[in-house]
Design an enzyme around this catalytic site. Structure first.
Site, PDB file in Angstrom:
ATOM      1  N   ASP A 226     -12.594  -9.167   0.499  1.00 29.47           N
ATOM      2  CA  ASP A 226     -13.748  -8.486   1.101  1.00 29.47           C
ATOM      3  C   ASP A 226     -15.013  -8.532   0.230  1.00 29.47           C
ATOM      4  O   ASP A 226     -16.119  -8.380   0.739  1.00 29.47           O
ATOM      5  CB  ASP A 226     -13.410  -7.019   1.399  1.00 29.47           C
ATOM      6  CG  ASP A 226     -12.205  -6.862   2.309  1.00 29.47           C
ATOM      7  OD1 ASP A 226     -11.873  -7.838   3.016  1.00 29.47           O
ATOM      8  OD2 ASP A 226     -11.592  -5.788   2.307  1.00 29.47           O
TER       9      ASP A 226
ATOM     10  N   THR B 114      -9.808  -8.840  -3.953  1.00 27.66           N
ATOM     11  CA  THR B 114      -9.845  -8.620  -2.499  1.00 27.66           C
ATOM     12  C   THR B 114     -10.782  -9.652  -1.874  1.00 27.66           C
ATOM     13  O   THR B 114     -11.831  -9.959  -2.455  1.00 27.66           O
ATOM     14  CB  THR B 114     -10.324  -7.200  -2.121  1.00 27.66           C
ATOM     15  OG1 THR B 114     -10.739  -7.199  -0.742  1.00 27.66           O
ATOM     16  CG2 THR B 114     -11.493  -6.704  -2.956  1.00 27.66           C
TER      17      THR B 114
ATOM     18  N   ARG C 184       0.895  -1.162   0.000  1.00 27.72           N
ATOM     19  CA  ARG C 184       0.000   0.000   0.000  1.00 27.72           C
ATOM     20  C   ARG C 184       0.932   1.210   0.000  1.00 27.72           C
ATOM     21  O   ARG C 184       1.525   1.520   1.032  1.00 27.72           O
ATOM     22  CB  ARG C 184      -0.914  -0.014   1.222  1.00 27.72           C
ATOM     23  CG  ARG C 184      -1.891  -1.182   1.200  1.00 27.72           C
ATOM     24  CD  ARG C 184      -2.979  -1.039   2.247  1.00 27.72           C
ATOM     25  NE  ARG C 184      -4.003  -2.064   2.054  1.00 27.72           N
ATOM     26  CZ  ARG C 184      -4.127  -3.157   2.803  1.00 27.72           C
ATOM     27  NH1 ARG C 184      -3.327  -3.359   3.805  1.00 27.72           N
ATOM     28  NH2 ARG C 184      -5.091  -4.031   2.557  1.00 27.72           N
TER      29      ARG C 184
ATOM     30  N   ARG D 253     -12.945  -5.538   6.341  1.00 29.80           N
ATOM     31  CA  ARG D 253     -12.852  -4.081   6.521  1.00 29.80           C
ATOM     32  C   ARG D 253     -14.219  -3.538   6.926  1.00 29.80           C
ATOM     33  O   ARG D 253     -14.796  -4.054   7.865  1.00 29.80           O
ATOM     34  CB  ARG D 253     -12.333  -3.431   5.234  1.00 29.80           C
ATOM     35  CG  ARG D 253     -11.584  -2.130   5.473  1.00 29.80           C
ATOM     36  CD  ARG D 253     -11.056  -1.577   4.180  1.00 29.80           C
ATOM     37  NE  ARG D 253      -9.937  -2.331   3.677  1.00 29.80           N
ATOM     38  CZ  ARG D 253      -8.673  -2.140   4.042  1.00 29.80           C
ATOM     39  NH1 ARG D 253      -8.384  -1.212   4.912  1.00 29.80           N
ATOM     40  NH2 ARG D 253      -7.704  -2.858   3.547  1.00 29.80           N
TER      41      ARG D 253
END
Ligand code: F6P
Length: 335
Positions: free
Chosen positions: A139, A137, A83, A183
């Protein structure tokens, strides 16, 4: 603004591929598909290491067919990931662009989530370079696609872990609060919770899980059940599994409560067949999109069909929670 020494769209000869943000199982399958689909179209390919940071540092490698051999089934990402805070600065993006010019890279495929596409969107506009995104991801929180790469594998990891926890929960007559990643999104907790028969699923997008928990504590646990599992999305407003378990223990000191935070094991492992196939589909589609003059779009999978979603839409809009799944959870927990 950029000097636009980069070639005009329609003249793509070399593409760069990178993975950014949290790793997800199936990213390697996507890297392989992008590389091979591009080579099959007589394009050259470079792998950019460590996400946007590698672009800034010039960590760029020529990729041939064999460079992506033997990785389809591997978790993580051979390109590594990061990141990059430097890429958030104009200075950092200028450095990155210069390196692309140096390596004659005409277009990019970026594999990642929200943050990855936000960076891609800005970069593509600033330097007029075509960028296509592949959602990767665990998520599954991206607007405009039914699936993101890694989500299916992560679901199976959660199910496997919770099945094991249920054995000990039932042997000891305990209630386990199991925290699942995601998240701010609760879909991973919701779908996995249904798949492992959780007594309640606590997610940020809906209050029904708390009602199920109260119901379970008041009636189910006391009368019929001797153990239970409650899945808690890490992003829930209740503050995660630990806080919730503390509150329940305070209100019900007689209960035997334990907490299990699954953590980063959810990001690892061999990708499932679904993730490998989705990654392959999206990887091929990303190269086709670039050759089709598409720019600043994310490849999506909706009803098993490839779609193209503008970055500005997918980063601005929130993916709504699946109400059908919420309804199913409610029906299956009526005592
Ligand atoms: O976005 C993937 C994810 O695993 C989230 O579910 C989680 O909140 C976050 O990344 C963890 O990030 P890190 O690996 O930086 O701790």
């Amino acid at each position: 603004m950029a000097d636009t020494t980069i070639k005009k769209r329609g003249e793509i000869k070399k593409i760069g591929v990178l993975t950014s943000g949290g790793d997800a199982p199936g990213m390697n399958a996507a890297v392989r598909a992008v590389t091979r689909a591009a080579l099959a179209k007589n394009l050259q390919v470079v792998g950019i290491m460590h996400g946007y940071q590698g672009m800034i540092n010039g960590d760029i490698k020529d990729f041939e067919w064999g460079d992506v051999s033997g990785i389809l089934h591997q978790g993580g990402t051979i390109l590594k990931t990061a990141r990059s805070s430097e890429f958030r600065t104009e200075e950092g993006r200028k450095k990155a662009y210069k390196n692309l010019v140096k390596h004659n890279v005409d277009a990019l495929v970026v594999i990642g989530g929200d943050g990855t596409f936000m960076g891609a969107s800005i970069f593509s506009k600033e330097f007029d370079i075509p960028v296509v995104g592949i959602p990767g991801t665990i998520d599954n929180d991206m607007y405009g696609t039914d699936y993101t790469i890694g989500y299916d594998t992560a679901q199976n990891t959660v199910i496997d872990a919770v099945d094991k926890i249920k054995d000990t929960a039932s042997s000891h007559g305990r209630i386990f609060f199991v925290e699942v990643m995601g998240r701010e999104a609760g879909l991973l907790a919701l779908s996995s919770g249904i798949a492992c028969g959780a007594e309640a699923i606590i997610i940020p997008e809906a209050d029904s899980g708390k009602a199920d928990l109260e119901n379970f504590l008041a009636r189910g646990y006391m009368s019929k059940k001797t153990s239970g599992v409650v899945l808690v999305a890490e992003g829930d407003k209740a503050g995660g599994a630990l806080k919730l378990a503390e509150r329940v223990t305070k209100d019900h000191p007689d209960l035997d409560v334990r907490v299990s935070i699954l953590g980063h094991m959810q990001r690892g492992g061999t990708p499932t067949a679904f993730d490998r196939i989705a990654a392959s589909q999206m990887g091929v589609a990303s190269v086709e999109a670039l050759l089709d003059d598409q720019k600043s779009v994310m490849i999506g999978l909706v009803n098993n069909k490839i779609t193209h979603v503008p970055f500005n839409k997918t980063v601005k809009e929130n993916r709504p929670i699946n109400n059908d799944l919420l309804e199913i959870q409610k029906v299956l927990n009526l005592w």
